[in-house]
Motif scaffolding. Structure first.
Motif, short mmCIF file in Angstrom:
data_model
loop_
_atom_site.label_atom_id
_atom_site.label_comp_id
_atom_site.label_asym_id
_atom_site.label_seq_id
_atom_site.Cartn_x
_atom_site.Cartn_y
_atom_site.Cartn_z
N THR A 1 19.08 11.16 2.30
CA THR A 1 19.12 12.51 1.59
C THR A 1 18.49 12.29 0.21
O THR A 1 17.85 13.04 -0.34
N PHE A 2 18.79 11.14 -0.31
CA PHE A 2 18.34 10.85 -1.92
C PHE A 2 17.09 9.94 -1.88
O PHE A 2 16.86 9.56 -3.02
N SER A 3 16.20 10.27 -0.94
CA SER A 3 15.18 9.31 -1.02
C SER A 3 14.09 10.01 -2.13
O SER A 3 13.88 11.01 -1.96
N GLY A 4 13.84 8.90 -2.91
CA GLY A 4 12.54 9.60 -3.86
C GLY A 4 13.50 10.30 -4.87
O GLY A 4 12.80 11.06 -5.62
N HIS A 5 14.55 10.11 -5.26
CA HIS A 5 15.45 10.58 -6.16
C HIS A 5 14.64 10.65 -7.55
O HIS A 5 14.43 9.57 -8.18
N LEU B 1 18.77 2.91 -6.70
CA LEU B 1 17.64 3.28 -5.91
C LEU B 1 16.80 2.00 -5.51
O LEU B 1 17.12 0.94 -6.17
N ALA B 2 16.29 1.97 -4.35
CA ALA B 2 15.78 0.77 -3.80
C ALA B 2 14.43 1.22 -3.32
O ALA B 2 14.22 2.42 -2.96
N ASP C 1 0.71 -1.25 -0.13
CA ASP C 1 -0.13 0.12 0.05
C ASP C 1 0.89 1.33 -0.02
O ASP C 1 0.18 2.30 -0.59
N LYS C 2 2.12 1.16 0.30
CA LYS C 2 2.99 2.38 0.63
C LYS C 2 4.37 2.06 0.17
O LYS C 2 4.71 0.77 0.36
N ILE C 3 5.07 2.95 -0.25
CA ILE C 3 6.41 2.94 -0.72
C ILE C 3 7.41 3.74 0.18
O ILE C 3 7.01 5.00 0.40
N PHE C 4 8.43 3.29 0.52
CA PHE C 4 9.60 4.12 1.15
C PHE C 4 10.72 3.97 0.18
O PHE C 4 11.24 2.74 -0.03
N TYR C 5 11.31 5.10 -0.02
CA TYR C 5 12.42 5.35 -1.05
C TYR C 5 13.85 5.18 -0.27
O TYR C 5 13.91 5.94 0.60
N THR C 6 14.69 4.37 -0.65
CA THR C 6 16.16 4.51 -0.25
C THR C 6 16.90 4.37 -1.58
O THR C 6 16.47 4.61 -2.70
N ASP C 7 18.36 3.95 -1.33
CA ASP C 7 19.07 4.29 -2.61
C ASP C 7 19.95 2.77 -2.73
O ASP C 7 20.89 2.83 -3.74
N ASN C 8 19.74 2.05 -1.85
CA ASN C 8 20.66 0.52 -2.13
C ASN C 8 19.93 -0.41 -1.48
O ASN C 8 19.01 -0.13 -0.61
N GLY C 9 20.17 -1.52 -1.69
CA GLY C 9 19.35 -2.87 -1.11
C GLY C 9 19.58 -3.01 0.44
O GLY C 9 18.74 -3.18 1.07
N SER C 10 20.74 -2.62 0.96
CA SER C 10 20.92 -2.74 2.31
C SER C 10 20.27 -1.73 2.87
O SER C 10 19.61 -2.00 4.00
N SER C 11 20.02 -0.59 2.51
CA SER C 11 19.25 0.33 3.21
C SER C 11 17.90 -0.05 3.08
O SER C 11 17.08 0.57 4.00
N ALA C 12 17.47 -0.46 1.92
CA ALA C 12 15.89 -1.07 1.87
C ALA C 12 15.66 -1.91 2.89
O ALA C 12 14.74 -1.87 3.72
N ILE C 13 16.88 -2.83 3.25
CA ILE C 13 16.44 -3.79 4.35
C ILE C 13 16.53 -2.95 5.75
O ILE C 13 15.58 -3.31 6.51
N GLU C 14 17.44 -2.12 5.84
CA GLU C 14 17.30 -1.44 7.05
C GLU C 14 16.23 -0.76 7.52
O GLU C 14 15.58 -0.66 8.62
N SER C 15 15.55 -0.29 6.40
CA SER C 15 14.28 0.33 6.60
C SER C 15 13.06 -0.45 6.76
O SER C 15 12.45 -0.34 7.85
N ALA C 16 13.12 -1.69 6.23
CA ALA C 16 12.19 -2.58 6.64
C ALA C 16 12.40 -2.98 7.94
O ALA C 16 11.43 -3.32 8.80
N LEU C 17 13.44 -3.34 8.80
CA LEU C 17 13.62 -3.55 9.95
C LEU C 17 13.26 -2.53 10.99
O LEU C 17 12.61 -3.10 12.02
#
Length: 442
Positions: A312-316, A284-285, A100-116
């Motif tokens: 910083t570069f979320s939603g680039h 981008l992730a 339902d929602k998207i959170f933007y990061t800039d690499n896979g590891s950061s996408a995982i950290e966001s999920a955690l």
């Protein structure tokens, strides 16, 4: 190598590698080839570290990125928004069923950290502070940052950091699918029984169970047996534990499906995407969350329920543009269908490696395949005094192809849109190298 090269290269013992093979300095790209400063071409046999889709020629993605850079190269989404991040959010959620929602990061590891962090705060926002523990599947890999290493611990890579990682509870990994074994139901049942017991015992404290979707890759290429992932998802729902899926390397066609969790009939609470989503052209992730998860973050400012996380570069906008155009190219070129056809070729050619006694455990799905090199039941770690991974780099570059292995595990992971002839060259080169290894040690 340039004398003034001051780069600290990732996953590389530089003092040793420079003695074994000469590093090529890449200046440009053409089709699916890297081109070095001398004009020598090297066929990309590893999808440019598992992310390249279309090769290196000009296309709709690169042209759209240039147009976006001319309009505005970056526009923050901290308190503002930008058109491309909004457009992509609508576009992407049409693909990702249940999200339902998207959170933007800039690499896979950061996408995982966001999920955690999202999963942790999901429970905290409900006042359930006893939920402090993550569950993960043994031998999973989720990235190289602290949280990602903690939930995706591979001893070979991360033992130097083990003492500072946060503790997790692991569930057993399934015995993966192999080309020569068609029925793993009994083994899967045993793994699920053990997994359920662990989830049940930890359900009061468990934040989430995180796993790679469809297959484990960096931890040794373990392709899940049919039905396994769906059953894990059901256990998480049964015991009120969030279910997080990592499709950073396995989604967007790598295993033959656009969104792997849909093919696996295992809709998660949170899912992570990266690598191929931009075609491999931009960092981008994406972390997606279900409505159930997101609702726990809504409230008044004074409630302090909003997510305390951002980049910083979320939603680039340039990266978002790349994803939008990439998805359009998938559809226009019927890429998933092409991947499945090339997968049939790959599986057929893999049987040729059975003629080498050192090859074992051949497995493959989509455009991912692997096998292990062993002698007397032990992994082959070196050839002629060189670590096997470096030997493979050296020999592949000598033949005009760039290949890497996971130690003694040979991985075949070509660009997703690769043509049949180039795929044949990659396989032929890998065959020649394995033949040379066998000749050296028999």
């Amino acid at each position: 190598m340039y004398k003034n090269d001051n780069i600290w290269y990732p996953y590389t013992q530089m003092a040793e590698s420079s003695k074994i093979y000469k590093k090529r300095i890449i200046k440009s790209g053409q089709d699916f080839h890297f081109v070095d400063e001398r004009g020598q071409k090297y066929l990309d046999g590893i999808s440019n570290m598992w992310c390249n889709v279309w090769g290196f020629n000009e296309n709709n993605i690169t042209n759209a990125m240039i147009d976006q850079i001319k309009k505005i190269p970056h526009s923050t989404i901290f308190g503002l928004s930008n058109l491309k991040s909004m457009e992509l959010s609508r576009y992407f959620l049409k693909l990702t069923k249940g999200m339902d929602k998207i959170f933007y990061t800039d690499n896979g590891s950061s996408a995982i950290e966001s999920a955690l962090k999202i999963a942790t705060q999901y429970w905290s926002n409900q006042g359930k502070e006893t939920k402090t523990r993550f569950l993960s599947v043994k031998s999973s890999y989720h990235g190289d940052t602290m949280g990602a290493m903690s939930v995706g611990y591979v001893d070979l890579y991360f033992k130097k950091y083990k003492h500072i990682l946060f503790p997790t509870v692991t569930v057993p990994k399934p015995i993966g699918s192999r080309l020569d074994v068609s029925n793993r139901e009994i083994d899967t049942d045993r793994v699920i029984e053990k997994t359920e017991k662990i989830i049940e015992e930890n359900s009061d404290k468990a934040i989430a169970l995180i796993m790679e979707s469809g297959a484990q890759i960096a931890g040794g290429v373990n392709i899940y047996p049919a039905g396994y992932q769906k059953r894990v998802a059901e256990l998480c729902r049964k015991y009120n534990v969030l279910f997080i899926l990592d499709e950073i390397a396995t989604g967007f066609g790598r295993l033959g499906n656009m969104i792997e969790y849909i093919a696996q009939d295992s809709i998660p609470d949170i899912a992570c995407f990266g690598k191929a989503i931009t075609g491999g052209y931009f960092p981008l992730a994406i972390t997606t969350a279900s409505r159930k998860v997101y609702e726990e973050f809504e409230g008044e400012w004074i409630d302090q329920k909003h997510l305390y996380h951002g980049h910083t570069f979320s939603g680039h906008p340039v990266g978002c543009t790349a994803v939008i155009e990439n998805i359009k190219m998938y559809r226009k070129n019927k890429l998933i269908s092409k991947i499945r056809k090339n997968s049939n070729l790959l599986v057929k050619r893999l049987t040729e490696f059975n003629q080498f006694p050192i090859v074992s455990n051949i497995r493959g799905k989509g455009l991912l395949a692997a096998f292990d090199l062993v002698k007397n039941g032990n992994p082959i770690k070196s050839i002629n005094g060189a670590p096997i991974s470096m030997f493979i780099i050296k020999e592949s570059l000598r033949r005009g192809v760039y290949l890497r292995s996971l130690g003694s595990t040979i991985v075949i992971i070509p660009p997703l849109a690769i043509d049949k002839d180039s795929l044949e060259i990659i396989l032929n080169t890998q065959f020649e190298i394995v033949a040379e290894i066998y000749k050296s040690i028999k």
